[in-house]
Write a protein that holds these residues in place. Structure first.
Motif, PDB file in Angstrom:
ATOM      1  N   ARG A  40       0.857  -1.190   0.000  1.00  0.00           N
ATOM      2  CA  ARG A  40       0.000   0.000   0.000  1.00  0.00           C
ATOM      3  C   ARG A  40       0.894   1.241   0.000  1.00  0.00           C
ATOM      4  N   ARG A  94       0.718   5.732  -0.134  1.00  0.00           N
ATOM      5  CA  ARG A  94      -0.039   6.987  -0.160  1.00  0.00           C
ATOM      6  C   ARG A  94       0.875   8.104  -0.654  1.00  0.00           C
ATOM      7  N   GLU A 115      -4.536  13.838  -2.670  1.00  0.00           N
ATOM      8  CA  GLU A 115      -3.956  12.590  -2.179  1.00  0.00           C
ATOM      9  C   GLU A 115      -4.398  11.416  -3.036  1.00  0.00           C
ATOM     10  N   THR A 161      -4.064   7.130  -3.152  1.00  0.00           N
ATOM     11  CA  THR A 161      -3.679   5.901  -2.453  1.00  0.00           C
ATOM     12  C   THR A 161      -3.633   4.755  -3.450  1.00  0.00           C
ATOM     13  N   GLU A 175      -3.081   0.554  -3.728  1.00  0.00           N
ATOM     14  CA  GLU A 175      -3.102  -0.659  -2.917  1.00  0.00           C
ATOM     15  C   GLU A 175      -3.344  -1.873  -3.794  1.00  0.00           C
TER      16      GLU A 175
END
Length: 496
Positions: A454, A456, A478, A480, A482
């Motif tokens: 993961r 960020r 932002e 992310t 994953e």
């Protein structure tokens, strides 16, 4: 008084075994010169000349590569690499180690003689070494193409005795050296068949013996007609829907509503869209490569319609990881790569030019324009620190080098994001090139590589470009990234 003793040592002459072998070699040469070779007269001397300086093999490699299949391109490249190594060994060691004179041309009919006689030493035969190296290299990657090339290679080797420029043992030694060179190249750069993916549990999927229940959406913008026709030849009841690029999302949804297996033929962007639909509907996916790069299909082990048809008929499939990105309330998936920085801009520039000048020239021009135009790297918060970045790349699965070859993924379900970062600074082109050459497991002030599940990335300016499997979108704030472990079921031919 003792009798006289003769202490004179007789000269043994040549080694008896070597003498017998050389004599046999000469008799075989003379025997070949005396024989009538049907149909060889107009062919073998021309063939022998055409192999000078590897011209015949470079032309053959170009013809093989023109078939536009990945296996054929790899076979052509491996053949040329094997030929190059064999030529290097012959010219630096072989000819200088054994300075054997060329055969006497008296027994050879004048009609067979080459117009220009070679002036190098006879042992070993460079032409035979090149022929054997090229043919063996091609065969190691593609047995089918190897079977096509082998008779030509054999004829070139034979022509060296026929035209009187080599003894049979010269040809045999050259051929052995050429085969050895091809296997040496395979040791440095393994073939795809040598790199076996890790064992994964077999996924339960329908085995469609005739293709009934398989609906394939084909992106006509990728030039997929010949590939879907080849698939229909192996799976005659397959339903194929050919559509324009802008119609692909709608046709995929329609196909998913009536299919037991959702199929797709197109480039990586089209496959990405199909995977998203397959995930949403809980369907297995059948991928037929139909684009330029086809990273996912090739890493999966599906290179053409025969591979896919075999897997569908036998019900052979595995579960693979899917990468997912989240930006605010937006989500998307990636099967290959997700990237920020220079690369998404290169993709957009390449797409603009590819319609006018074609894919590969557009890629080169786009790289030159983007790298020249970039004066400042983007800034982003990566692993808790605000950094200037030229590029952030996240691969769905670990990319490995195969010897000296470019990277590829062996395991599509390893649970990892392969993250590469090229830090900001002067001269982005040099930094990007250094990162590409250094490989995945290096760290330096210019670039780094880590493997995560993961990630960020924050602090992205509005309008920042993000590329998912070659498709570009804009993000801000932002992002992310994953993994969705073993989330997608895909058909692939299994070993055995």
């Amino acid at each position: 008084m003792s009798p006289d003793v003769d202490l004179t040592v007789a000269d043994p002459g040549p080694h008896p075994l070597r003498h017998r072998l050389l004599a046999l070699d000469s008799r075989l040469f003379e025997f070949a010169a005396e024989q009538h070779w049907p149909f060889a007269g107009p062919v073998l001397p021309r063939l022998s000349r055409s192999a000078n300086h590897g011209v015949l093999w470079f032309a053959t490699a170009a013809a093989i590569a023109a078939s536009r299949t990945p296996r054929a391109r790899r076979a052509a490249a491996r053949g040329l690499a094997s030929l190059s190594l064999a030529s290097l060994v012959i010219n630096t060691l072989g000819k200088r180690s054994v300075r054997r004179p060329r055969p006497t041309l008296d027994p050879v009919p004048s009609a067979r003689l080459l117009k220009r006689q070679p002036i190098t030493t006879s042992f070993p035969s460079g032409h035979s070494a090149s022929a054997a190296a090229f043919a063996t290299g091609v065969a190691l990657e593609s047995p089918g193409w190897g079977a096509v090339v082998a008779p030509v290679a054999w004829s070139v080797a034979l022509s060296r005795v026929y035209t009187g420029v080599h003894f049979p043992s010269d040809v045999l030694a050259g051929a052995v050296l050429g085969v050895g060179a091809a296997f040496a190249v395979r040791g440095m750069v393994p073939t795809r068949a040598q790199v076996v993916p890790p064992a994964r549990p077999r996924a339960e999927v329908p085995a469609l013996s005739d293709g009934a229940g398989l609906v394939v959406v084909a992106n006509s913008g990728s030039g997929t007609a010949d590939r879907v026709h080849a698939l229909r030849a192996g799976l005659p009841l397959t339903e194929v829907v050919e559509c324009r690029p802008d119609e692909v999302p709608v046709e995929l949804e329609k196909a998913a509503a009536r299919a037991r297996v959702l199929g797709v033929c197109g480039g990586d962007g089209t496959v990405n869209a199909a995977a998203e639909v397959a995930l949403r509907h809980g369907l297995p996916l059948a991928v037929l490569p139909g684009g330029t790069l086809n990273h996912f299909a090739y890493d999966l082990g599906v290179e053409d319609a025969r591979d896919l048809a075999r897997a569908v008929r036998r019900g052979e499939a595995v579960r693979v990881d899917v990468g997912r990105f989240t930006c605010g309330d937006r989500r998307g998936i990636f099967l290959n790569t997700c990237s920020l920085g220079v690369y998404p801009e290169l993709v957009r520039e390449r797409e603009d030019w590819s319609r006018r000048i074609g894919g590969w020239p557009a890629g080169v021009l786009a790289a030159l324009r983007v790298l020249r135009a970039h004066g400042h790297p983007m800034e982003a918060e990566f692993r808790g620190q605000v950094r200037p970045l030229w590029l952030l790349f996240a691969g769905n699965g670990t990319y490995h080098r195969m010897g000296l070859a470019p990277g590829r993924r062996v395991d599509l379900a390893d649970g990892r994001l392969d993250v590469r970062v090229v830090h900001g600074g002067r001269r982005p082109a040099l930094r990007l090139l250094a990162a590409a050459l250094a490989g995945p497991l290096t760290r330096s002030p210019a670039h780094a590589a880590v493997q995560l599940s993961r990630l960020r990335v924050a602090g992205l300016a509005p309008g920042t470009l993000l590329a998912l499997d070659g498709e570009v979108t804009e993000v801000a704030g932002e992002v992310t990234l994953e993994k969705l472990p073993q989330a997608l079921t895909v058909y692939r031919p299994l070993p055995g």
